[in-house]
Design an enzyme around this catalytic site. Structure first.
Site, mmCIF file in Angstrom:
data_model
loop_
_atom_site.group_PDB
_atom_site.id
_atom_site.type_symbol
_atom_site.label_atom_id
_atom_site.label_comp_id
_atom_site.label_asym_id
_atom_site.label_seq_id
_atom_site.Cartn_x
_atom_site.Cartn_y
_atom_site.Cartn_z
ATOM 1 N N PHE A 63 0.670 -1.238 -0.242
ATOM 2 C CA PHE A 63 -0.189 -0.497 0.120
ATOM 3 C C PHE A 63 1.386 1.300 -0.580
ATOM 4 O O PHE A 63 1.763 1.354 0.703
ATOM 5 C CB PHE A 63 -0.791 -0.120 1.204
ATOM 6 C CG PHE A 63 -1.955 1.184 1.050
ATOM 7 C CD1 PHE A 63 -2.809 1.137 0.506
ATOM 8 C CD2 PHE A 63 -2.067 2.070 2.021
ATOM 9 C CE1 PHE A 63 -4.022 2.464 0.513
ATOM 10 C CE2 PHE A 63 -2.543 3.122 2.543
ATOM 11 C CZ PHE A 63 -3.352 2.945 1.234
ATOM 12 N N SER A 86 2.831 -6.694 2.785
ATOM 13 C CA SER A 86 1.937 -5.843 3.456
ATOM 14 C C SER A 86 0.353 -6.540 2.728
ATOM 15 O O SER A 86 0.669 -7.187 2.249
ATOM 16 C CB SER A 86 2.454 -4.236 2.876
ATOM 17 O OG SER A 86 1.568 -4.156 4.079
ATOM 18 N N MET A 87 0.490 -5.691 1.749
ATOM 19 C CA MET A 87 -0.960 -4.815 1.501
ATOM 20 C C MET A 87 -1.177 -6.237 -0.111
ATOM 21 O O MET A 87 -1.898 -6.801 -0.115
ATOM 22 C CB MET A 87 -1.490 -4.004 1.027
ATOM 23 C CG MET A 87 -2.897 -3.643 -0.188
ATOM 24 S SD MET A 87 -3.306 -2.359 -0.693
ATOM 25 C CE MET A 87 -2.393 -2.267 -2.121
ATOM 26 N N ASP A 122 7.785 -4.758 13.290
ATOM 27 C CA ASP A 122 7.495 -4.325 12.289
ATOM 28 C C ASP A 122 6.138 -2.914 13.278
ATOM 29 O O ASP A 122 5.009 -2.605 13.205
ATOM 30 C CB ASP A 122 6.333 -4.741 11.380
ATOM 31 C CG ASP A 122 5.599 -4.825 10.032
ATOM 32 O OD1 ASP A 122 5.403 -3.372 10.064
ATOM 33 O OD2 ASP A 122 5.129 -5.583 9.610
ATOM 34 N N HIS A 129 9.353 -2.918 8.370
ATOM 35 C CA HIS A 129 8.641 -3.325 7.702
ATOM 36 C C HIS A 129 8.745 -4.343 5.966
ATOM 37 O O HIS A 129 8.347 -5.161 5.418
ATOM 38 C CB HIS A 129 6.473 -2.414 7.634
ATOM 39 C CG HIS A 129 5.529 -2.630 7.134
ATOM 40 N ND1 HIS A 129 4.918 -3.898 7.143
ATOM 41 C CD2 HIS A 129 5.745 -2.977 5.652
ATOM 42 C CE1 HIS A 129 4.357 -3.751 6.623
ATOM 43 N NE2 HIS A 129 3.746 -3.219 5.618
#
Length: 254
Positions: free
Chosen positions: A25, A93-94, A193, A223
């Protein structure tokens, strides 16, 4: 600033096994480029799309729906499936959320390689994005959570609030169907994270129906671990995972 060339979509033809890699994202393909290049060097056909609304201007994400992001990776997956005998999906992530949804919708996904996959956010204010989007268009950036200095994933300098609201809609959709996932998974999670809570990975491991789940804890990355100190661990372990899943010899380390 990230290399502008690396912020564009990346495709490279290789063998009969394909790997689709999705960035996160507000990020860009730059977060996945080196990983994709390493996979291609090992003989895989790779695709790293630029998700709609990303790597342009943050305002575009406020008029982009989560279904636009998914439709993009879905189209890439279908294209790879026509070209390759088997296709694996990797996501950060996303991008991990989108990879999970692909596996929910496409039972033929050969396996998932997830790096700090997201089903929630550390920031509690993010839950209010559905209301906040009518008040403020953007807040401070969530990008570049990287321990290694001088590294840039090509993320926006602001986080579009309406985009965050779409992200929560994606998470709700993905979480509701996790039990449909049966393919092998390797999941990399950073011990620290600042963006995605550990409960996201916990939920994935608990709710999917996969019989083969390998977890790898990254002790020296934040992250965006694909660009951080533990990136070589991700590259090496993912190549081992692919080799095991395809009965191919794992490439020797450089």
């Amino acid at each position: 600033m990230a290399n502008p060339e690396h912020m564009r979509a990346f495709h490279a033809d290789g063998g009969s096994v394909g790997v689709l890699l999705s960035h996160g994202f507000t990020g860009s393909p730059a977060a996945m480029r080196e990983w994709a290049e390493r996979l291609h060097a090992a003989g895989y056909t790779v695709a790293v799309p630029r998700l709609p609304g990303h790597a342009t201007a943050w305002q575009e994400m406020n008029v982009t729906a989560w279904t636009d992001w998914y439709d993009c990776v879905d189209a890439e997956y279908r294209t790879l499936s026509q070209r390759c005998e088997r296709v694996f999906v990797a996501g950060l992530s996303m991008g991990g959320s989108l990879a999970l949804r692909l596996a929910e919708q496409h039972p033929d996904v050969a396996g998932l390689m997830l790096v700090n996959p997201a089903l929630g956010a550390v920031d509690p204010i993010a839950r209010l994005s559905g209301l906040l989007k009518y008040v403020v268009p953007a807040v401070k950036s969530v990008g570049n959570d990287i321990k290694r200095p001088g590294v840039d994933e090509g993320a926006y300098e602001m986080t579009p609030v309406a985009g965050v609201h779409q992200l929560f809609k994606l998470w709700a959709d993905v979480r509701s169907c996790l039990d449909l996932i049966t393919c092998p998974i390797i999941l990399f999670r950073s011990s620290i994270d600042h963006v995605v809570p550990g409960s996201s990975s916990d939920a994935i491991v608990r709710l999917v129906s996969s019989l083969s789940i390998t977890e790898v804890v990254l002790e020296n990355s934040y992250h965006v671990a694909t660009l951080d100190y533990d990136k070589e661990t991700i590259f090496a372990r993912s190549l081992e995972f692919l080799a095991a899943m395809t009965d191919a010899p794992a490439p020797t380390s450089r």
